[in-house]
Design a protein around this motif. Structure first.
Motif, PDB file in Angstrom:
ATOM      1  N   VAL A  11     -47.207 -21.425  22.258  1.00 18.43           N
ATOM      2  CA  VAL A  11     -48.410 -21.588  21.441  1.00 18.43           C
ATOM      3  C   VAL A  11     -49.388 -20.415  21.547  1.00 18.43           C
ATOM      4  N   ALA A  12     -49.240 -19.559  22.554  1.00 16.54           N
ATOM      5  CA  ALA A  12     -50.147 -18.417  22.693  1.00 16.54           C
ATOM      6  C   ALA A  12     -49.482 -17.318  23.503  1.00 16.54           C
ATOM      7  N   ILE A  13     -49.886 -16.087  23.204  1.00 19.75           N
ATOM      8  CA  ILE A  13     -49.413 -14.920  23.937  1.00 19.75           C
ATOM      9  C   ILE A  13     -50.639 -14.274  24.569  1.00 19.75           C
ATOM     10  N   THR A  14     -50.636 -14.159  25.878  1.00 19.24           N
ATOM     11  CA  THR A  14     -51.758 -13.548  26.590  1.00 19.24           C
ATOM     12  C   THR A  14     -51.639 -12.039  26.593  1.00 19.24           C
ATOM     13  N   ASP A  15     -50.462 -11.550  26.955  1.00 20.35           N
ATOM     14  CA  ASP A  15     -50.174 -10.120  26.969  1.00 20.35           C
ATOM     15  C   ASP A  15     -48.663  -9.954  26.874  1.00 20.35           C
ATOM     16  N   ALA A  41     -45.282  -5.889  31.994  1.00 20.37           N
ATOM     17  CA  ALA A  41     -45.667  -5.183  30.769  1.00 20.37           C
ATOM     18  C   ALA A  41     -47.042  -4.559  30.950  1.00 20.37           C
ATOM     19  N   PRO A  42     -47.360  -3.567  30.136  1.00 18.00           N
ATOM     20  CA  PRO A  42     -48.688  -2.947  30.226  1.00 18.00           C
ATOM     21  C   PRO A  42     -49.797  -3.991  30.062  1.00 18.00           C
ATOM     22  N   GLU A  43     -50.868  -3.778  30.805  1.00 17.62           N
ATOM     23  CA  GLU A  43     -52.039  -4.649  30.707  1.00 17.62           C
ATOM     24  C   GLU A  43     -52.715  -4.441  29.353  1.00 17.62           C
ATOM     25  N   LYS A  44     -53.564  -5.383  28.957  1.00 23.71           N
ATOM     26  CA  LYS A  44     -54.221  -5.329  27.641  1.00 23.71           C
ATOM     27  C   LYS A  44     -54.936  -4.012  27.381  1.00 23.71           C
ATOM     28  N   ALA A  52     -47.313  -4.172  23.333  1.00 21.85           N
ATOM     29  CA  ALA A  52     -46.491  -5.110  24.110  1.00 21.85           C
ATOM     30  C   ALA A  52     -46.849  -6.555  23.760  1.00 21.85           C
ATOM     31  N   ARG A  53     -48.135  -6.839  23.660  1.00 22.24           N
ATOM     32  CA  ARG A  53     -48.564  -8.200  23.301  1.00 22.24           C
ATOM     33  C   ARG A  53     -48.046  -8.568  21.917  1.00 22.24           C
ATOM     34  N   GLN A  54     -48.125  -7.643  20.973  1.00 22.37           N
ATOM     35  CA  GLN A  54     -47.658  -7.922  19.610  1.00 22.37           C
ATOM     36  C   GLN A  54     -46.144  -8.136  19.592  1.00 22.37           C
ATOM     37  N   ASP A  58     -44.184 -11.402  18.334  1.00 24.97           N
ATOM     38  CA  ASP A  58     -43.138 -11.379  17.313  1.00 24.97           C
ATOM     39  C   ASP A  58     -41.865 -12.073  17.796  1.00 24.97           C
ATOM     40  N   ILE A  59     -41.567 -11.933  19.063  1.00 25.27           N
ATOM     41  CA  ILE A  59     -40.349 -12.507  19.635  1.00 25.27           C
ATOM     42  C   ILE A  59     -40.466 -14.015  19.833  1.00 25.27           C
ATOM     43  N   ALA A  60     -41.614 -14.485  20.333  1.00 27.66           N
ATOM     44  CA  ALA A  60     -41.662 -15.862  20.833  1.00 27.66           C
ATOM     45  C   ALA A  60     -42.711 -16.788  20.226  1.00 27.66           C
ATOM     46  N   LEU A  61     -43.802 -16.284  19.693  1.00 27.03           N
ATOM     47  CA  LEU A  61     -44.892 -17.161  19.268  1.00 27.03           C
ATOM     48  C   LEU A  61     -44.449 -18.129  18.173  1.00 27.03           C
TER      49      LEU A  61
END
Length: 160
Positions: A11-15, A41-44, A52-54, A58-61
């Motif tokens: 339901v959400a991606i933090t990073d 992964a790289p921090e925000k 990385a967050r995007q 794209d993969i899981a959200l």
């Protein structure tokens, strides 16, 4: 050691290596914070952090994921491999390992310090994916000397 397989909705991606999932029935779900095992992964606020967050988004959200969890860390996050159906077969089986995909894209490091938590097969796959991403100069490997998140966190002031 905790070992569990959960079927959950992301339901959400933090990073680039952390997500939130709802596990169980909609009326009585458990919200779970998940750190993808085997990667960092790289921090925000770090270079490639937004990409990385995007990519993880794209993969899981919005997908149903199979979480294969083996421990809970000091931040109360479940450490899991996250398996989803690939974009090419969204209604198919969950055969895409999100952590391995992030490493393949060059948007996460294989976290060698925790390699003992992976099977020998996973270690080989993740190490190879990182070597290939680096050789192809994919993602963060475009930089001549990318800074790993564990080093970046040590040398950066706290972000607000």
């Amino acid at each position: 050691m905790l070992t569990a397989t959960l079927l959950c909705l992301v339901v959400a991606i933090t990073d680039g290596d952390t997500l939130t999932a709802h596990c169980g029935q909609p009326q009585a779900y458990e919200q779970v914070t998940v750190h993808l095992g085997g990667i960092d992964a790289p921090e925000k606020h770090q270079p490639y952090g937004i990409q990385a967050r995007q990519a993880l988004s794209d993969i899981a959200l919005g997908k149903t994921a199979e979480l294969r969890c083996h421990k809970i860390d000091a931040y109360q996050r479940h450490i899991c491999s996250v398996w989803v159906a690939p974009a090419s077969a969204p209604d198919g089986p969950r055969t895409l390992d999100a952590g391995l995909a992030m490493t393949t894209l060059g948007l996460a490091w294989w976290y060698r310090a925790y390699a003992q938590e992976q099977s020998p097969q996973e270690r080989g796959q993740y190490e190879f994916a990182q070597q290939e991403a680096r050789a192809k100069r994919a993602g963060l490997w475009r930089d001549s000397d990318p800074v790993a998140p564990w080093d970046w966190r040590k040398n950066s002031p706290p972000q607000r």
